[in-house]
Design a protein around this motif. Structure first.
Motif, short mmCIF file in Angstrom:
data_model
loop_
_atom_site.label_atom_id
_atom_site.label_comp_id
_atom_site.label_asym_id
_atom_site.label_seq_id
_atom_site.Cartn_x
_atom_site.Cartn_y
_atom_site.Cartn_z
N TRP A 98 23.75 -32.20 -22.05
CA TRP A 98 23.63 -33.39 -21.23
C TRP A 98 23.43 -32.99 -19.78
O TRP A 98 23.46 -31.80 -19.44
N ARG A 99 23.20 -33.97 -18.92
CA ARG A 99 22.95 -33.66 -17.52
C ARG A 99 23.63 -34.67 -16.60
O ARG A 99 24.09 -35.73 -17.04
N SER A 100 23.68 -34.29 -15.34
CA SER A 100 24.18 -35.18 -14.30
C SER A 100 23.05 -35.50 -13.33
O SER A 100 21.98 -34.89 -13.39
N VAL A 101 23.31 -36.43 -12.42
CA VAL A 101 22.37 -36.72 -11.33
C VAL A 101 23.14 -36.72 -10.02
O VAL A 101 24.25 -37.27 -9.95
N GLY A 102 22.55 -36.10 -9.00
CA GLY A 102 23.24 -36.08 -7.72
C GLY A 102 22.77 -34.96 -6.83
O GLY A 102 21.79 -34.26 -7.14
N ALA A 103 23.48 -34.78 -5.71
CA ALA A 103 23.09 -33.78 -4.71
C ALA A 103 24.32 -33.05 -4.19
O ALA A 103 25.28 -33.67 -3.72
N HIS A 104 24.29 -31.74 -4.26
CA HIS A 104 25.34 -30.86 -3.76
C HIS A 104 25.50 -31.06 -2.24
O HIS A 104 24.51 -31.32 -1.54
N PRO A 105 26.71 -30.93 -1.73
CA PRO A 105 26.90 -31.11 -0.28
C PRO A 105 26.10 -30.16 0.59
O PRO A 105 25.80 -30.47 1.75
#
Length: 276
Positions: free
Chosen positions: A59-66
């Protein structure tokens, strides 16, 4: 044999681009049946999706590392919610605060992190949190947000202090430990691990980074996860099989959109066992 879940991999990393299939095959041979491959930035979404859609146990996630917050100032929670609509998306993140490297200004990091929190609140998906040298601000932001609307935080690859970990556990959150718990100089991380509720602990490699002992110096991969499980068992006084069962059950409780395939586990239980 035991079933393991690597709750945080970066399969789209450049270190893996020539051999993703081989990485996955070696992991499965070691009993790492399931994986969650993590988004580092929005521009990576298509590459990550191309990997996850080919395997129903990834599975996967969605987002952006700081680290990349400075390039995501216009990111909205609505956009994240839309990205999270796909069935293979089970979490929001990796997001958070990193005041150690400060690759993005602190203000930008906080603004972008709040958008991820809002997306987690809206979707009901767990929030995958990176936090480093930012305990006070992280606790403040989580506490403020939790008062507005509940969500489930996951402290990924945890290396911060006990007070933040305990506070997040009180919020109903979870905590993940990586190969860092095998490092000689990581006694502070191990001291946190032994104080966490067993029902809230999961494990990860954070590959291709942070290869556990005795694989230090190599490119990390999911097949090394048994070393993390073994060390966690030593700390908690549990057998390898008990750690595998505990952390796998915890993962699927935390990520309910990730469908466990019991038929596949019974048909091919893998070779998950403590490293010799």
């Amino acid at each position: 044999m035991s079933i393991l879940v690597d709750s945080h991999v970066n399969l789209h990393a450049t270190q893996f681009e020539e051999d993703v299939a081989g990485i996955i095959e070696r992991a499965r041979a070691k009993g790492v049946t399931y994986m969650l491959t993590i988004s580092d930035k929005i521009a990576s979404t298509d590459a990550i999706k191309a990997i996850s859609i080919q395997d129903k146990h990834i599975w996967r996630s969605v987002g952006a590392h700081p680290h990349y917050a400075i390039g995501h100032q216009d990111l909205t929670s609505d956009f994240l919610v839309d990205l999270a609509a796909d069935d293979d998306v089970v979490g929001i993140g990796e997001c958070g605060l990193d005041y150690y490297y400060n690759h993005s200004p602190k203000e930008d990091q906080q603004i972008v992190f709040r958008k991820h929190v809002e997306a987690a609140q809206e979707t009901g998906l767990p929030l995958i949190i990176h936090t480093r040298d930012a305990d006070d601000d992280m606790l403040r932001l989580l506490t403020e947000a939790m008062k507005e609307r509940s969500f489930t935080p996951l402290l990924h690859c945890y290396t911060s202090g006990l007070p933040l970990a305990e506070a997040v556990m009180e919020m109903g959150g979870y905590i993940a430990f990586s190969g860092i718990i095998t490092f000689k100089n990581a006694e502070d991380v191990r001291s946190v691990a032994v104080k966490m509720p067993l029902e809230r602990i999961i494990i990860e490699t954070d590959c291709p980074y942070l290869a556990p002992v005795p694989m230090r110096g190599r490119v990390n991969e999911p097949s090394y996860l048994p070393h993390v499980a073994t060390k966690l068992g030593e700390l908690l006084g549990l057998s390898f099989d008990e750690v595998a069962a505990l952390t796998t059950d915890n993962f699927f409780r935390l990520f309910p959109r990730a469908a466990r395939d019991l038929d596949a586990e019974q048909a091919d239980p893998g070779q998950g066992e403590a490293p010799k």
